[in-house]
Structures are given as C-alpha cells and as structure tokens.
Design a protein around this motif. Structure first.
Motif, PDB file in Angstrom:
ATOM      1  N   PHE A 195       0.807  -1.209   0.000  1.00 56.67           N
ATOM      2  CA  PHE A 195       0.000   0.000   0.000  1.00 56.67           C
ATOM      3  C   PHE A 195       0.846   1.268   0.000  1.00 56.67           C
ATOM      4  CE2 PHE A 195      -2.706  -3.317   1.603  1.00 56.67           C
ATOM      5  CZ  PHE A 195      -3.916  -3.059   0.982  1.00 56.67           C
ATOM      6  N   VAL A 196       0.444   2.211  -0.845  1.00 54.28           N
ATOM      7  CA  VAL A 196       1.123   3.506  -0.896  1.00 54.28           C
ATOM      8  C   VAL A 196       0.181   4.646  -0.517  1.00 54.28           C
ATOM      9  CG1 VAL A 196       2.773   2.679  -2.631  1.00 54.28           C
ATOM     10  CG2 VAL A 196       0.707   3.887  -3.380  1.00 54.28           C
ATOM     11  N   TRP A 197      -1.117   4.401  -0.499  1.00 55.54           N
ATOM     12  CA  TRP A 197      -2.124   5.432  -0.211  1.00 55.54           C
ATOM     13  C   TRP A 197      -3.311   4.767   0.473  1.00 55.54           C
ATOM     14  CZ3 TRP A 197      -2.237  10.711  -1.491  1.00 55.54           C
ATOM     15  CH2 TRP A 197      -3.453  11.358  -1.289  1.00 55.54           C
ATOM     16  N   ALA A 198      -3.911   5.476   1.411  1.00 51.48           N
ATOM     17  CA  ALA A 198      -5.156   5.012   2.024  1.00 51.48           C
ATOM     18  C   ALA A 198      -5.930   6.215   2.530  1.00 51.48           C
ATOM     19  CB  ALA A 198      -4.874   4.043   3.168  1.00 51.48           C
TER      20      ALA A 198
ATOM     21  N   ARG B 133       9.715   3.650  -2.558  1.00 52.60           N
ATOM     22  CA  ARG B 133      10.183   4.858  -3.257  1.00 52.60           C
ATOM     23  C   ARG B 133       9.008   5.798  -3.531  1.00 52.60           C
ATOM     24  NH1 ARG B 133      13.783   4.242  -8.758  1.00 52.60           N
ATOM     25  NH2 ARG B 133      14.093   6.444  -9.215  1.00 52.60           N
ATOM     26  N   LEU B 134       7.885   5.241  -3.944  1.00 58.57           N
ATOM     27  CA  LEU B 134       6.693   6.046  -4.192  1.00 58.57           C
ATOM     28  C   LEU B 134       6.126   6.592  -2.888  1.00 58.57           C
ATOM     29  CD1 LEU B 134       4.577   7.256  -6.031  1.00 58.57           C
ATOM     30  CD2 LEU B 134       3.455   5.016  -6.114  1.00 58.57           C
ATOM     31  N   ARG B 135       6.114   5.790  -1.840  1.00 56.89           N
ATOM     32  CA  ARG B 135       5.628   6.259  -0.536  1.00 56.89           C
ATOM     33  C   ARG B 135       6.454   7.463  -0.069  1.00 56.89           C
ATOM     34  NH1 ARG B 135       3.199   2.855   3.097  1.00 56.89           N
ATOM     35  NH2 ARG B 135       4.910   3.035   4.575  1.00 56.89           N
ATOM     36  N   THR B 136       7.766   7.386  -0.249  1.00 62.89           N
ATOM     37  CA  THR B 136       8.645   8.497   0.130  1.00 62.89           C
ATOM     38  C   THR B 136       8.321   9.739  -0.690  1.00 62.89           C
ATOM     39  OG1 THR B 136      10.397   6.992   0.827  1.00 62.89           O
ATOM     40  CG2 THR B 136      11.061   9.240   0.242  1.00 62.89           C
TER      41      THR B 136
END
Length: 148
Positions: free
Chosen positions: A17-20, A125-128
């Motif tokens: 998960f990267v977004w919630a 990397r995307l979460r950062t």
C-alpha cells in the motif's frame, strides 16, 4: 463474495500500500508495466467505471493525479499515465504509472517476473515521494497495511 481487491484491502491477501483514505486505497500491482505502477481502488465494490458515481470517480482521479505527480518526481518520468480497463478483476481500479512513451502503455508489457524485493523497493520509493509532496497523512504507516 468479496473480490480479490477487497481481500487485499481487508488484509486477507498481502498488498504493498502507498495510499489510504476513507474512500480508496492504492497499492502496487504484481504485474507492473513500469516500475512504480500502482492501482487506485475504491474501498466499495464497484464493478467497473460506468457504475461509479461521479463523486467517486472525481475522488479516484484526484488521488491518481497526486500519485502520478509523485511517480514523475520519483522516477524522473515526463508523464504519468492513467489506464482504466478492468477486465482482470471485477472491481473498479485505475492503473497509474510513470511513463516515457505511448508505445509501452500496453498490458502486453506487464511483467510478472519482478522479484518481491523490487516491488517492495518501488512501493517504498513512491511512498517516500508522496510524503515529500505533503501527502504523508494518506501514506499508510506500514507498506503492507491499508490502515493509516
């Protein structure tokens, strides 16, 4: 019966998960067309695009826009691409991915051989990049959890 994506959202099947938020989640696909490819999925089980409310679609595309901007920053991509097909899982989902040209935007280019460690690294990397862009409130505390 719950869809595959509902099972991922509920934690019955692992996800990256990267977004919630209260309306949707975004997680890495296991068959990326390009590094950083994620799916934006409503929490509600809406079968496909034309069955979604205008408000839901507006929310999903707004999230896709934020994720796309983060992908562009993280991978120095000239564009963020948005694809909606939905034949493989009967649960609305938007494919968002960094893109360098239209020719590569084909599901025929999806890779199913990407090692788990590479998928994890791309998601992190995307979460950062999402945190750096000021969206930390929507980046789950743990890679494998849709909870904030």
């Amino acid at each position: 019966m719950a869809t595959l994506f509902t099972k991922i959202i509920d934690g019955d099947i692992p996800g990256r998960f990267v977004w919630a938020d209260d309306v949707c989640v975004a997680f890495a696909t296991i068959a990326p067309i390009s590094e950083g490819h994620v799916l934006v999925v409503p929490r509600a089980e809406v079968v496909e695009l034309t069955q979604a409310s205008d408000d839901l679609l507006a929310h999903l595309t707004g999230v896709a826009k934020r994720i796309g901007a983060a992908q562009q920053a993280a991978w120095s991509a000239p564009r963020a691409a948005l694809l909606v097909a939905g034949f493989e899982v009967p649960h609305l989902h938007l494919h968002v991915l960094p893109a360098w040209g239209e020719a590569e935007l084909s599901f025929a280019n999806a890779r199913t051989d990407v090692p788990a460690a590479e998928l994890d690294a791309a998601a992190e990397r995307l979460r950062t990049a999402l945190r750096d862009a000021g969206h930390g409130a929507h980046v789950p505390a743990a890679l494998g959890s849709p909870a904030l």
